[in-house]
Design an enzyme around this catalytic site. Structure first.
Site, PDB file in Angstrom:
ATOM      1  N   CYS A 376      -4.970  -7.156   1.063  1.00 24.77           N
ATOM      2  CA  CYS A 376      -5.737  -7.764   2.168  1.00 24.77           C
ATOM      3  C   CYS A 376      -6.924  -6.893   2.565  1.00 24.77           C
ATOM      4  CB  CYS A 376      -4.851  -8.023   3.388  1.00 24.77           C
ATOM      5  SG  CYS A 376      -3.542  -9.186   3.062  1.00 24.77           S
ATOM      6  N   ALA A 377      -7.429  -6.156   1.571  1.00 24.09           N
ATOM      7  CA  ALA A 377      -8.654  -5.362   1.786  1.00 24.09           C
ATOM      8  C   ALA A 377      -9.390  -5.440   0.453  1.00 24.09           C
ATOM      9  CB  ALA A 377      -8.316  -3.933   2.163  1.00 24.09           C
TER      10      ALA A 377
END
Ligand code: PLP
Length: 452
Positions: A376-377
């Protein structure tokens, strides 16, 4: 009326004692038929429940009743528990007396709430390597994404330059305390000082920092702190946004319903609504008193001995790093370099081995839980993979916490050494983008009803 805090049980590991976690003796099946103790090296995604938290939840459950609205004795107990939790969170982050403590579901919810509460025309400045929860809630032309420089010291110069370009008006700088990809700790106090010089407020995403280090709003001189209970060993669905109350007070709730309203009247063509004040204004719906109590007990338990937590993690992290960096073909991802202070999170790629396949084999052949992907980055992970010359878009992440032992670390190192040299011992197939063993008849735990 007080609710006693259960005495924290402790686990011994690496010659230090730390609060113990539920599931420390969990065993999992392997493809070769053996049953081994589970090596959970995925604390950064979600941490196991503390024994002290489980005990506190058990103690509360017989009293469970509605918060705020009930006249019954159990309702009063729960209302008191909910209020005490606010005080605990306030203390946990060293909040100012005037700061609001709003209970949310998690860090994502907290940051979305803050984003919806910004005064009109607020400029938002953030580094582009943030977790999506911190990267995405801000919309509009006044969002300035700063490319994360290769040296931590240069972040201060980059932020200074970005703030100098901002139009007149309210400003918010969004920072992370520790990267969920690399575990690197950001120079928050130095960055907050720059923000102050430009009249900007600072929101600190402490999702990864708070489980490992004390976070102090006043010492860091930030305006908001957000965190998640499930990363703080309290996986019962509560998180928090703590900070300056004026913007929150001026904003309409983004989640509307009971609890957020003082009065609703029928004006014929529409409803007239008077919202409550913060924090209730932003806590519409029935409060999650169990989750909030769990979060508060976790905070109290961790704060009892930060030095012990740090010593435990430091020793294990040194072992992890030394072992992994000695594996040929394994490339550690880092934003700023090996000297940067870190929490116990380390991501890497292995030459010639797909990250998803490595994670599947670690699980099925060695009983080790890690995370694979872009965490999620996406911007941060892909940039760092490019920097180490990896062709793939995904990495493997190992993250340690209170449930980690030296044996878990040693097992991971030995498993990765063998995977890097020889690949997996079993056959795997990629289904819907995830690697799974081709023949997997391992039994699921009995409480799961089999659907086939
Ligand atoms: N910020 C960081 C740095 C994180 O690591 C995470 C979760 O991994 C989040 C925010 C979002 O947390 P949550 O999923 O609990 O909302």
């Amino acid at each position: 009326m007080t609710l006693a805090l259960p005495t924290a049980r402790v686990a011994e590991s690496c010659e230090t004692t730390v609060p113990s976690v539920v599931g420390a003796r969990l065993t999992v099946p392997l493809l070769d038929g053996r049953q081994v103790s589970y090596a959970n090296l995925d604390h950064a995604a979600s941490a196991p429940c503390l024994d002290a938290v489980r005990d506190a939840v058990d103690e509360l459950l017989p009293w469970y009743a509605s918060v705020h609205r009930g006249a019954g004795f159990a309702s009063q107990v729960c209302t008191r528990v909910y209020g005490q939790a606010r005080d605990t969170l306030r203390k946990f982050v060293g909040a100012r007396p005037s700061d609001a403590v709003v209970f949310t579901r998690n860090t994502t919810d907290s940051l979305n709430l803050l984003a919806r509460s910004l005064p009109k025309g607020t400029s938002v400045v953030l580094f582009d390597t943030e977790h999506h929860a911190a990267l995405l809630p801000w919309r509009g032309p006044r969002v300035h994404r700063v490319e994360t420089p290769a040296h931590a010291g240069d972040t201060v110069l980059a932020l200074d330059a970005a703030l100098a370009e901002c139009p007149v008006g309210p400003r918010l700088v969004v920072l992370t305390g520790a990267s969920n990809v690399t575990g690197e700790v950001w120079p928050v106090a130095a960055l907050a000082a720059v923000a102050r010089r430009h009249g900007a407020r600072v929101a600190l995403d402490a999702a990864q920092l708070a489980p490992h280090r004390p976070v102090d709003i006043k010492a860091l001189d930030v305006d908001y702190v957000v965190l998640s209970g499930h990363k703080l060993y309290a996986p019962f669905g509560a998180g928090a946004l703590i900070g300056r109350s004026d913007w929150l007070q001026a904003a309409d709730p983004y989640l509307v319903g009971g609890g957020a309203t003082r009065q609703v009247v029928d004006w014929g063509d529409r409803l007239g609504v008077a919202w409550t004040a913060v924090p209730e204004r932003h806590e519409a719906g029935s409060p999650n008193v169990v989750g909030v109590h769990a979060l508060a007990v976790a905070c109290e338990t961790l704060a009892e001995d930060w030095a012990g937590v740090a010593a435990h993690e430091r020793a294990l992290f040194a072992r992890l790093r030394a072992g992994l960096t000695a594996i040929p073909g394994l490339r550690v991802l880092e934003l700023f370099g090996p000297e940067q202070d870190r929490v116990g999170v380390l991501s890497f790629s292995i030459d010639g081995l797909d990250a998803g396949l490595a994670a599947a084999a670690l699980s099925a052949e060695h009983g080790i839980g890690v995370r694979d992907g872009a965490f999620c980055a996406h911007i941060a992970t892909r940039r760092l993979l490019g920097r180490v010359g990896a062709e793939e878009q995904r990495a493997v992440r190992a993250s340690i916490g209170l449930g980690t032992t030296a044996e878990h670390i040693d097992r991971l190192i030995s498993a990765l050494r063998s995977l890097a040299a020889d690949g997996p011992a079993f056959r795997y197939a990629e289904v819907d983008g995830r690697w799974t063993p081709a023949d997997d008849d391992r039994p699921l735990p009995g409480f799961l009803r089999q659907t086939h």
